[in-house]
Design a protein around this motif. Structure first.
Motif, PDB file in Angstrom:
ATOM      1  N   GLU A 197      15.868 -23.752   0.564  1.00  6.51           N
ATOM      2  CA  GLU A 197      15.064 -22.807   1.341  1.00  6.51           C
ATOM      3  C   GLU A 197      13.662 -22.636   0.773  1.00  6.51           C
ATOM      4  O   GLU A 197      12.692 -22.510   1.516  1.00  6.51           O
ATOM      5  CB  GLU A 197      15.769 -21.443   1.373  1.00  6.51           C
ATOM      6  N   SER A 198      13.559 -22.645  -0.552  1.00  6.60           N
ATOM      7  CA  SER A 198      12.255 -22.379  -1.176  1.00  6.60           C
ATOM      8  C   SER A 198      11.237 -23.476  -0.884  1.00  6.60           C
ATOM      9  O   SER A 198      10.028 -23.266  -0.982  1.00  6.60           O
ATOM     10  CB  SER A 198      12.425 -22.221  -2.689  1.00  6.60           C
ATOM     11  N   MET A 206      10.596 -24.603   1.926  1.00  4.85           N
ATOM     12  CA  MET A 206      10.065 -24.460   3.276  1.00  4.85           C
ATOM     13  C   MET A 206       9.173 -23.236   3.439  1.00  4.85           C
ATOM     14  O   MET A 206       8.960 -22.767   4.540  1.00  4.85           O
ATOM     15  CB  MET A 206      11.214 -24.398   4.259  1.00  4.85           C
ATOM     16  N   ALA A 248       5.857 -23.030   6.236  1.00  2.00           N
ATOM     17  CA  ALA A 248       6.703 -23.338   7.390  1.00  2.00           C
ATOM     18  C   ALA A 248       6.108 -24.405   8.308  1.00  2.00           C
ATOM     19  O   ALA A 248       6.819 -25.258   8.829  1.00  2.00           O
ATOM     20  CB  ALA A 248       6.971 -22.067   8.180  1.00  2.00           C
ATOM     21  N   SER A 292       6.293 -27.922   6.737  1.00  2.25           N
ATOM     22  CA  SER A 292       7.700 -28.273   6.585  1.00  2.25           C
ATOM     23  C   SER A 292       8.321 -28.628   7.927  1.00  2.25           C
ATOM     24  O   SER A 292       9.063 -29.603   8.029  1.00  2.25           O
ATOM     25  CB  SER A 292       8.472 -27.116   5.963  1.00  2.25           C
ATOM     26  N   LEU A 304      20.608 -27.972   4.206  1.00  2.10           N
ATOM     27  CA  LEU A 304      19.997 -26.890   3.443  1.00  2.10           C
ATOM     28  C   LEU A 304      20.942 -26.538   2.302  1.00  2.10           C
ATOM     29  O   LEU A 304      22.003 -25.959   2.513  1.00  2.10           O
ATOM     30  CB  LEU A 304      19.757 -25.692   4.377  1.00  2.10           C
ATOM     31  N   SER A 340      14.907 -17.826   3.073  1.00  2.18           N
ATOM     32  CA  SER A 340      14.551 -18.334   4.394  1.00  2.18           C
ATOM     33  C   SER A 340      14.806 -17.276   5.464  1.00  2.18           C
ATOM     34  O   SER A 340      15.815 -16.586   5.445  1.00  2.18           O
ATOM     35  CB  SER A 340      15.324 -19.605   4.707  1.00  2.18           C
ATOM     36  N   SER A 341      13.876 -17.156   6.376  1.00  2.00           N
ATOM     37  CA  SER A 341      14.058 -16.186   7.438  1.00  2.00           C
ATOM     38  C   SER A 341      14.891 -16.848   8.533  1.00  2.00           C
ATOM     39  O   SER A 341      14.872 -18.063   8.716  1.00  2.00           O
ATOM     40  CB  SER A 341      12.710 -15.727   7.988  1.00  2.00           C
ATOM     41  N   TYR A 393      13.170 -19.101  11.053  1.00  2.00           N
ATOM     42  CA  TYR A 393      12.883 -20.481  10.634  1.00  2.00           C
ATOM     43  C   TYR A 393      14.108 -21.359  10.832  1.00  2.00           C
ATOM     44  O   TYR A 393      14.015 -22.492  11.280  1.00  2.00           O
ATOM     45  CB  TYR A 393      12.472 -20.534   9.154  1.00  2.00           C
ATOM     46  N   LEU A 394      15.254 -20.796  10.465  1.00  2.00           N
ATOM     47  CA  LEU A 394      16.501 -21.552  10.584  1.00  2.00           C
ATOM     48  C   LEU A 394      16.666 -22.113  11.978  1.00  2.00           C
ATOM     49  O   LEU A 394      17.101 -23.234  12.172  1.00  2.00           O
ATOM     50  CB  LEU A 394      17.680 -20.624  10.305  1.00  2.00           C
TER      51      LEU A 394
END
Ligand code: C2E
Ligand code: MG
Ligand code: MG
Ligand code: MG
Length: 280
Positions: free
Chosen positions: A153-154, A156, A159, A162, A178, A186-187, A190-191
């Motif tokens: 996650e870090s 990205m 955003a 990425s 991931l 990660s929010s 974004y996912l």
């Protein structure tokens, strides 16, 4: 007396800092030498269906076979590789080795499963990373669908870039996982927007899953969220039957952990998972 003690204390302190730096410099030049001397090796950890019957994939994990110090785990040399830029050489080597090894296993062993490769942040953010991946796939002959790239996650945080890189990789046909999911920042929005194929639930949520109600809830939530987002799920770090039992109802889940198998040498993979084919 007091002054003298203080002075000694001070000298001791600076000396240990120097020693620290010296050790680091020595490790760096040792690592440089080790890379040139072909001392890096990959181990492979199989990933299984929940019933343990089917090997669904392998994860490549780098080690350093040091002539004096023995087998050194990645946690002890990757940080310095990242600091010094050696991570690019190491990363390229790992990708080439992992892809060509899987291609060999497919050709001579009929092992039609993907190989997962961990990426470092610097590697993922290098210019034209997707072209780098494509040329490795062409060189090794591995089909893109058999390569899974593991990011965290870090990586990205930026955003926009990425998303672009992930989109290009996804267009190539490689899979994106991931790793250590749940430990980063990660929010959820974004996912949804990233082309991610798999969530790997971090080992820290699995560890106490049989006792800790919060961990149970977190793991169940990740599993159902993944289902809704059309993503696959892997549980990392399954060590006991009790931990596995909790996950058993999730038939399509992938299981990774010492309970089924530790990371293996390439030779052991061949012995355990493709004996007949290799002996032919
Ligand atoms: P990771 O990608 O999350 O890999 C899983 C780590 O957990 C591996 O440690 C594996 O040996 C260990 N593991 C697997 N099952 C169990 C279990 O049941 N119990 C416990 N306690 N541990 C388990 P390893 O090989 O030391 O790797 C540590 C980390 O180093 C990896 O975590 C990954 O982030 C990084 N790494 C490894 N190889 C590479 C590589 O080629 N490139 C990059 N950039 N990073 C790598
Ligand atoms: Mg991983
Ligand atoms: Mg992990
Ligand atoms: Mg990790």
């Amino acid at each position: 007396e007091v002054k003298k003690n203080f002075k000694n204390g001070y000298q001791f302190y600076t000396k240990s800092l120097n020693e620290h730096l010296e050790e680091k410099l020595e490790l760096e030049s040792e690592l440089r030498r080790g890379i040139a001397n072909n001392e890096l090796v990959l181990h492979y950890q199989p990933k299984f269906s929940v019933d343990g019957e089917v090997v669904l994939g392998m994860e490549a994990l780098v080690r350093w076979q040091h002539p004096q110090r023995g087998l050194i785990p990645p946690g002890l040399f990757l940080p310095i590789a990242e600091e010094t830029g050696l991570i690019f050489d190491i990363g390229t080597w790992v990708l080439k080795k992992a892809c060509s090894q899987m291609k060999t296993w497919q050709d001579k062993g009929g092992l039609q499963i993907p190989i997962a490769v961990n990426l470092s942040s610097q590697q993922f953010h290098q210019l034209n990373f997707e072209q780098h991946i494509q040329s490795i796939l062409v060189d090794t002959g591995l089909e893109p669908k058999f390569l899974e790239l593991e990011i965290t996650e870090s990586m990205m945080m930026d955003a926009k870039t990425s998303t672009l890189t992930l989109q290009k990789l996804s267009n190539l046909g490689v899979k994106i996982s991931l790793d250590d999911f749940g430990t980063g920042y990660s929010s959820l929005s974004y996912l949804k927007q990233f082309p991610i194929n798999r969530l790997k639930i971090d080992r820290s949520f699995i560890m106490d899953i049989t006792n800790n109600e919060h961990d149970k809830a977190i793991v169940s939530t990740i599993i159902s969220m993944a289902k809704h987002l059309n993503m696959e799920v892997t549980a990392e770090g399954i060590e006991t039957k009790d931990q596995l039992d909790f996950l058993l109802p999730n038939k399509s889940m992938e299981i990774q952990g010492y309970y089924f198998s530790k990371p293996l040498t390439a030779e052991d993979v061949e012995i355990h998972y493709m004996r007949r084919a290799v002996l032919e």
